[in-house]
Design a protein around this motif. Sequence first.
Motif, PDB file in Angstrom:
ATOM      1  N   LEU A  59       0.828  -1.210   0.000  1.00 29.41           N
ATOM      2  CA  LEU A  59       0.000   0.000   0.000  1.00 29.41           C
ATOM      3  C   LEU A  59       0.862   1.260   0.000  1.00 29.41           C
ATOM      4  O   LEU A  59       0.523   2.246  -0.667  1.00 29.41           O
ATOM      5  N   ASN A  60       1.972   1.241   0.742  1.00 30.96           N
ATOM      6  CA  ASN A  60       2.867   2.408   0.751  1.00 30.96           C
ATOM      7  C   ASN A  60       3.451   2.675  -0.627  1.00 30.96           C
ATOM      8  O   ASN A  60       3.706   3.823  -0.995  1.00 30.96           O
ATOM      9  N   GLN A  61       3.667   1.617  -1.401  1.00 28.73           N
ATOM     10  CA  GLN A  61       4.249   1.768  -2.737  1.00 28.73           C
ATOM     11  C   GLN A  61       3.228   2.273  -3.752  1.00 28.73           C
ATOM     12  O   GLN A  61       3.597   3.001  -4.676  1.00 28.73           O
ATOM     13  N   ILE A  62       1.974   1.883  -3.606  1.00 31.02           N
ATOM     14  CA  ILE A  62       1.001   2.200  -4.654  1.00 31.02           C
ATOM     15  C   ILE A  62       0.140   3.421  -4.358  1.00 31.02           C
ATOM     16  O   ILE A  62      -0.572   3.883  -5.244  1.00 31.02           O
ATOM     17  N   LEU A  63       0.189   3.951  -3.131  1.00 26.29           N
ATOM     18  CA  LEU A  63      -0.642   5.103  -2.778  1.00 26.29           C
ATOM     19  C   LEU A  63       0.204   6.358  -2.622  1.00 26.29           C
ATOM     20  O   LEU A  63       1.270   6.332  -2.008  1.00 26.29           O
ATOM     21  N   GLU A  64      -0.300   7.466  -3.170  1.00 30.08           N
ATOM     22  CA  GLU A  64       0.312   8.759  -2.876  1.00 30.08           C
ATOM     23  C   GLU A  64      -0.039   9.138  -1.446  1.00 30.08           C
ATOM     24  O   GLU A  64      -0.953   8.583  -0.840  1.00 30.08           O
ATOM     25  N   ARG A  65       0.656  10.099  -0.900  1.00 27.53           N
ATOM     26  CA  ARG A  65       0.471  10.470   0.504  1.00 27.53           C
ATOM     27  C   ARG A  65      -0.973  10.894   0.807  1.00 27.53           C
ATOM     28  O   ARG A  65      -1.554  10.492   1.792  1.00 27.53           O
ATOM     29  N   GLY A  66      -1.556  11.718  -0.055  1.00 25.34           N
ATOM     30  CA  GLY A  66      -2.927  12.181   0.162  1.00 25.34           C
ATOM     31  C   GLY A  66      -3.922  11.027   0.159  1.00 25.34           C
ATOM     32  O   GLY A  66      -4.853  10.987   0.964  1.00 25.34           O
ATOM     33  N   ALA A  67      -3.718  10.084  -0.760  1.00 21.97           N
ATOM     34  CA  ALA A  67      -4.607   8.929  -0.833  1.00 21.97           C
ATOM     35  C   ALA A  67      -4.445   8.039   0.399  1.00 21.97           C
ATOM     36  O   ALA A  67      -5.418   7.520   0.942  1.00 21.97           O
ATOM     37  N   ALA A  68      -3.213   7.883   0.857  1.00 23.08           N
ATOM     38  CA  ALA A  68      -2.966   7.076   2.052  1.00 23.08           C
ATOM     39  C   ALA A  68      -3.611   7.721   3.284  1.00 23.08           C
ATOM     40  O   ALA A  68      -4.189   7.030   4.124  1.00 23.08           O
ATOM     41  N   ASP A  69      -3.530   9.040   3.374  1.00 23.70           N
ATOM     42  CA  ASP A  69      -4.160   9.750   4.493  1.00 23.70           C
ATOM     43  C   ASP A  69      -5.674   9.578   4.467  1.00 23.70           C
ATOM     44  O   ASP A  69      -6.301   9.329   5.491  1.00 23.70           O
TER      45      ASP A  69
END
Length: 141
Positions: A59-69
């Motif tokens: 998930l850390n590899q495929i998501l941008e920071r905003g999407a992860a937040d």
Amino acid sequence: MADDELAAIRKARLEQLKAQGGGGGGGAGGGDQAQRHNHLRFRSANLIRPAAEQRQSILNQILERGAADRLGRIRLVNEQRATEVENRLIMLARQGALKSAVTEEQLKDLLNAVAETREEEKIVVSRRKGWDDDDDDLLDL
């Protein structure tokens, strides 16, 4: 080098579990049973932890920071929906369908797609007119 460190940690944990097991093996084998139970619990935790770490790594590899937040905030409100979205993202990543990191807008679209496919529960309230309904008294006047 990381394998050596992991082996040392496992060895230290095994020694710790042996120490908690009762030491002398006295009685009717209760210490041995407790030791086996502790060992199995430790082993299952070791199997679960790498899977969760691997999942988080993907998930850390495929998501941008905003999407992860945003996904983190969704998890606070509805853990089941967040897990469904994560599963779909991981599936897409493994299939090679993701060309770049998922943005917040793409995550919103995926959330909407999950919401549409998911059947919503509906609560139906049916009210019956009973013999003690006061509105009927007004009609008789």
